[in-house]
Design a protein around this motif. Sequence first.
Motif, PDB file in Angstrom:
ATOM      1  N   MET A 199       0.829  -1.205   0.000  1.00 47.59           N
ATOM      2  CA  MET A 199       0.000   0.000   0.000  1.00 47.59           C
ATOM      3  C   MET A 199       0.866   1.259   0.000  1.00 47.59           C
ATOM      4  O   MET A 199       0.518   2.266  -0.610  1.00 47.59           O
ATOM      5  N   THR A 200       2.002   1.206   0.681  1.00 48.68           N
ATOM      6  CA  THR A 200       2.917   2.351   0.679  1.00 48.68           C
ATOM      7  C   THR A 200       3.446   2.616  -0.726  1.00 48.68           C
ATOM      8  O   THR A 200       3.543   3.769  -1.161  1.00 48.68           O
ATOM      9  N   ALA A 201       3.769   1.539  -1.441  1.00 48.24           N
ATOM     10  CA  ALA A 201       4.262   1.682  -2.808  1.00 48.24           C
ATOM     11  C   ALA A 201       3.196   2.309  -3.701  1.00 48.24           C
ATOM     12  O   ALA A 201       3.498   3.167  -4.546  1.00 48.24           O
ATOM     13  N   ALA A 202       1.943   1.911  -3.514  1.00 54.12           N
ATOM     14  CA  ALA A 202       0.844   2.466  -4.305  1.00 54.12           C
ATOM     15  C   ALA A 202       0.684   3.957  -4.030  1.00 54.12           C
ATOM     16  O   ALA A 202       0.450   4.761  -4.946  1.00 54.12           O
ATOM     17  N   TYR A 203       0.817   4.340  -2.759  1.00 52.95           N
ATOM     18  CA  TYR A 203       0.691   5.755  -2.388  1.00 52.95           C
ATOM     19  C   TYR A 203       1.758   6.583  -3.101  1.00 52.95           C
ATOM     20  O   TYR A 203       1.444   7.624  -3.705  1.00 52.95           O
ATOM     21  N   THR A 239       3.478   5.812  -5.735  1.00 53.56           N
ATOM     22  CA  THR A 239       3.284   5.770  -7.181  1.00 53.56           C
ATOM     23  C   THR A 239       2.247   6.803  -7.598  1.00 53.56           C
ATOM     24  O   THR A 239       2.427   7.534  -8.582  1.00 53.56           O
ATOM     25  N   GLN A 260      -5.552  -0.046 -10.897  1.00 48.71           N
ATOM     26  CA  GLN A 260      -4.893  -0.649  -9.738  1.00 48.71           C
ATOM     27  C   GLN A 260      -5.721  -1.811  -9.189  1.00 48.71           C
ATOM     28  O   GLN A 260      -6.928  -1.904  -9.410  1.00 48.71           O
ATOM     29  N   ALA A 296      -7.266  -3.387  -3.657  1.00 52.60           N
ATOM     30  CA  ALA A 296      -6.702  -3.054  -2.345  1.00 52.60           C
ATOM     31  C   ALA A 296      -5.793  -1.832  -2.390  1.00 52.60           C
ATOM     32  O   ALA A 296      -5.541  -1.208  -1.348  1.00 52.60           O
ATOM     33  N   THR A 297      -5.293  -1.487  -3.567  1.00 48.34           N
ATOM     34  CA  THR A 297      -4.337  -0.368  -3.655  1.00 48.34           C
ATOM     35  C   THR A 297      -4.921   0.885  -4.307  1.00 48.34           C
ATOM     36  O   THR A 297      -4.218   1.894  -4.436  1.00 48.34           O
ATOM     37  N   ARG A 298      -6.183   0.835  -4.700  1.00 47.78           N
ATOM     38  CA  ARG A 298      -6.774   2.003  -5.364  1.00 47.78           C
ATOM     39  C   ARG A 298      -6.846   3.216  -4.437  1.00 47.78           C
ATOM     40  O   ARG A 298      -6.537   4.336  -4.839  1.00 47.78           O
ATOM     41  N   PRO A 340      -5.017   4.045  -1.579  1.00 47.76           N
ATOM     42  CA  PRO A 340      -3.732   4.715  -1.336  1.00 47.76           C
ATOM     43  C   PRO A 340      -3.159   5.385  -2.579  1.00 47.76           C
ATOM     44  O   PRO A 340      -2.536   6.440  -2.489  1.00 47.76           O
ATOM     45  N   PHE A 341      -3.388   4.805  -3.756  1.00 48.73           N
ATOM     46  CA  PHE A 341      -2.929   5.416  -5.003  1.00 48.73           C
ATOM     47  C   PHE A 341      -3.632   6.754  -5.214  1.00 48.73           C
ATOM     48  O   PHE A 341      -2.994   7.768  -5.539  1.00 48.73           O
TER      49      PHE A 341
END
Length: 204
Positions: free
Chosen positions: A1-5, A7, A138, A141-143, A145-146
């Motif tokens: 999730m941190t990576a998605a944020y 990105t 995405q 689950a990562t939408r 935070p992105f």
Amino acid sequence: MTAAYFTGLALGLALIVPIGAQNVFVFGQGVTLGMPRALWAVVGAGLCDTLLIVLGAAGTSVLLDSVPGLRPAMLVAGALFLTYLGVKSLRTKPADFDDLTGTWSRGQVLRQTAAVSLLNPHAILDTVGVLGAAITAQAAATRLPFAIGAVTASWTWFLILAAAAHGMRRFLTKERRVWFDRVSGVILLVFAAWLAVEFVQTFV
């Protein structure tokens, strides 16, 4: 999730940082009268971008291509409004800064910022189209935070612009601010002409 944020943050900055009418307007508010006026421009621009990103994530980008005449109408409205702002900036005089000091209002700044943000087809395509499509691409689950990363990019950049503009004010006399306004006016007129050309090309 941190990576998605991060990105989402990186993509948001890549789309928002390049010079555009919205950036010119927010920076101009900071140079003209500093804080808190510039902060209200930040609030207006940030809220508009947040709204457009949310709409893009909800799938509204499909409307940009499916509604006949929507894009030409946006181009005309954007060109006319940017022309108005550009001409107004070109006609700035030193005495105008004295007149503005006690007459500006939060509502006025918010309305003008919203108009610059929402009547700009390129900004809408970037936020609703590009960012919206990226969010929906995405994993579920990562939408979120992105999207939060993209929204953070918008607010952070506008705050940086406002703070930088406010800091410049100490080095700018009224006469120098007049020339800054006139340069801003020329830039806004260039963007207006760009939108007008794109409008003509829609019928070619």
